[in-house]
Scaffold this motif. Sequence first.
Motif, PDB file in Angstrom:
ATOM      1  N   LEU A  85       3.503   0.928  -3.603  1.00  0.00           N
ATOM      2  CA  LEU A  85       3.006   0.755  -4.966  1.00  0.00           C
ATOM      3  C   LEU A  85       2.618   2.110  -5.561  1.00  0.00           C
ATOM      4  O   LEU A  85       1.909   2.895  -4.959  1.00  0.00           O
ATOM      5  CB  LEU A  85       1.798  -0.185  -4.976  1.00  0.00           C
ATOM      6  N   GLY A  86       3.085   2.366  -6.739  1.00  0.00           N
ATOM      7  CA  GLY A  86       2.917   3.666  -7.370  1.00  0.00           C
ATOM      8  C   GLY A  86       4.228   4.407  -7.435  1.00  0.00           C
ATOM      9  O   GLY A  86       4.489   5.173  -8.367  1.00  0.00           O
ATOM     10  N   LYS A 146      -6.329  -7.991  -2.531  1.00  0.00           N
ATOM     11  CA  LYS A 146      -6.528  -6.566  -2.816  1.00  0.00           C
ATOM     12  C   LYS A 146      -5.969  -6.156  -4.179  1.00  0.00           C
ATOM     13  O   LYS A 146      -6.522  -5.278  -4.843  1.00  0.00           O
ATOM     14  CB  LYS A 146      -5.883  -5.729  -1.715  1.00  0.00           C
ATOM     15  N   TYR A 147      -4.879  -6.804  -4.586  1.00  0.00           N
ATOM     16  CA  TYR A 147      -4.229  -6.446  -5.846  1.00  0.00           C
ATOM     17  C   TYR A 147      -4.161  -7.671  -6.747  1.00  0.00           C
ATOM     18  O   TYR A 147      -4.444  -8.807  -6.336  1.00  0.00           O
ATOM     19  CB  TYR A 147      -2.815  -5.915  -5.586  1.00  0.00           C
ATOM     20  N   GLU A 178      -0.051  -5.590  -9.491  1.00  0.00           N
ATOM     21  CA  GLU A 178      -0.730  -4.583 -10.321  1.00  0.00           C
ATOM     22  C   GLU A 178      -2.076  -4.215  -9.702  1.00  0.00           C
ATOM     23  O   GLU A 178      -2.730  -5.047  -9.052  1.00  0.00           O
ATOM     24  CB  GLU A 178      -0.966  -5.120 -11.744  1.00  0.00           C
ATOM     25  N   LYS A 179      -2.507  -2.970  -9.933  1.00  0.00           N
ATOM     26  CA  LYS A 179      -3.802  -2.526  -9.428  1.00  0.00           C
ATOM     27  C   LYS A 179      -4.944  -2.991 -10.331  1.00  0.00           C
ATOM     28  O   LYS A 179      -6.085  -3.118  -9.887  1.00  0.00           O
ATOM     29  CB  LYS A 179      -3.829  -1.005  -9.307  1.00  0.00           C
ATOM     30  N   SER A 180      -4.651  -3.239 -11.599  1.00  0.00           N
ATOM     31  CA  SER A 180      -5.677  -3.680 -12.553  1.00  0.00           C
ATOM     32  C   SER A 180      -5.150  -4.880 -13.339  1.00  0.00           C
ATOM     33  O   SER A 180      -3.943  -5.013 -13.539  1.00  0.00           O
ATOM     34  CB  SER A 180      -6.053  -2.546 -13.505  1.00  0.00           C
ATOM     35  N   ASP A 189       0.835  -1.214   0.000  1.00  0.00           N
ATOM     36  CA  ASP A 189       0.000   0.000   0.000  1.00  0.00           C
ATOM     37  C   ASP A 189       0.864   1.256   0.000  1.00  0.00           C
ATOM     38  O   ASP A 189       0.562   2.240  -0.686  1.00  0.00           O
ATOM     39  CB  ASP A 189      -0.912   0.019   1.234  1.00  0.00           C
TER      40      ASP A 189
END
Length: 579
Positions: free
Chosen positions: A428-429, A445-446, A458-460, A425
């Motif tokens: 990431l990014g 969650k991911y 990855e988020k998506s 959390d």
Amino acid sequence: LFVFISSFLYFLSQLAPTVVYGDSAEFVIGAYKLTIVHSSGYPLYLLLGKLFTFIPIGDIGYRVNLMSAFFGALTSSFVFLIILDLVQSFFVSLISTFTLTFSFTFSFLSTIAEVYTLNSLFLAILIYILMQWKKKEEKKFLFLFSFFLGLSLTNHLTILLFFPSFLIYFLLEKSRISLKISDFEKTIAFFILGLLPYLYIPIVSFTSTETIFWQKIKSLRELLLFVSGSPFKVLLLNQSLLEFLNSILKFLVFLLFQFPGLATIFGVIGFLECRKNKKEESILFSVIFFFLFLFVINYKIGDIYHFYLPCYLIFSIWVGFGIMWLWKRTPEEKKFRILFALTILLMFIFYPLTYKIVDISVRSYKSFYFLDTSRMGLISTEKDSVIICDWSYATLFRYWQMIYKIRRDVIVVFDFDEKWIEYVDRLLGKRKIYFSRYEKGVGTKYYLIPESFLYKVEKSPPEFKEKMAKPEFLLNQVFFDSIVLIGYDILKEPEERGILSINLYWKALKKPEKICIVEIQMLDSKGKTFYSKEFRPIYGFYSTEKWREGEIMKEKINLYFPFKSSSSFRLKFKLSIEK
């Protein structure tokens, strides 16, 4: 000399051809770069390992592995001298020494970079010096013993467990030789001299510009905690009753595997014979065996069977007494001598059977699997990313970074902490994050997308649905009347020991009812499986029970290819219900 040469050649024939994962890889890095390794530091091992890295044979890993073979052969030589001194028979000493040399744990640890053969060598040297002190009654042996005792502690702290046995033996024999106060002072001085390699740790901590994982030591308190093995004390006396009983059973089973068949019987007989004929040495050996046994059954660590080695050394000495007992009771007639020789031969027939139970061979393609996949995984990551992995892979990633200067921009973290969701959390990014295994907590969650052998966070999800499938190799393989593997593409031909990238095309004939697992097998020209990989289809996040009737899906899979690209192979696919 014969024992050393034969033992060394035997270990050399099985020597790991390169670096091995885990602690072994860490020791290779530590020896080559002269940096800090995990507690208790092992300074003597690293300094000696550095000398072996200068040998112009093989890669750095092979050279440090060679040191284990060298110390393993030296251990066999000193064990031979100990038994020869006790039973006064060259033949019996040779046979009983080889029961240790060919035992699978001792053989295995003599083929990889590890501290245990050097630790066993020190135990053998200390026992031999004590016996020489008893026989010749010269003070120089006491001083020599004290020096090697201190020196042995700079390799492995389990030598501390043998202090009671050494002290008892000394008290039993001290009446043989008069000692002055100055002699005790010299003894202490030689002991301290043996401890000098510990200076390596603070010196390297202040001068080294790069560490593997461990922080630099900044105070005397930190140094004392580090060299005393403080981080591992939590593993001592930390078992349930069931785990404790299992530890006892594990020790006994491993002992039987080391000395199969008649060797175990000779060892038990030899224990009794040693008590009857060599009372002082019997006490020495028994206390060493007992204290180490007491330690290993109360120490909860993954590679605990490595710690059994000194017990095997003592047991091989008892085997010598057992064989000597049979030798003395064998009539002089030739036929009985032949019967005795066949009995000894029969004892060694059992040893190949143990190799089928525990495979000590590290020369197959499996030797390169962790090393190659770690290199490929490291190279395949994006710039300035983070890899979170277990200890086995963490040391190999650092091996490539520190020795071969590959992808030093990547941060490697070994996962002693299970709260990775908070870490992801936060990070990431800012950086790309990879895991060496599927982390369920993060996966809730991911999306964890397989790349090489790693999982990229990855988020998506990636695009995976297709309107039409036109694979290069058509299969139309149906599973459970609901799923069809239409075929696959080969995206990239593998380089020597590289990655084979393929696309798989799936179609749901009707909605599957359960979660399935796919297994891809690589078969050679003879139809033998040399590599396999299991996983959930569609990157693990779109499991089969979610599929809809008529859907066509495509996913990219990377497979490890352990041979030359010109090697012929074929792929075999299986689908099973997840248990």
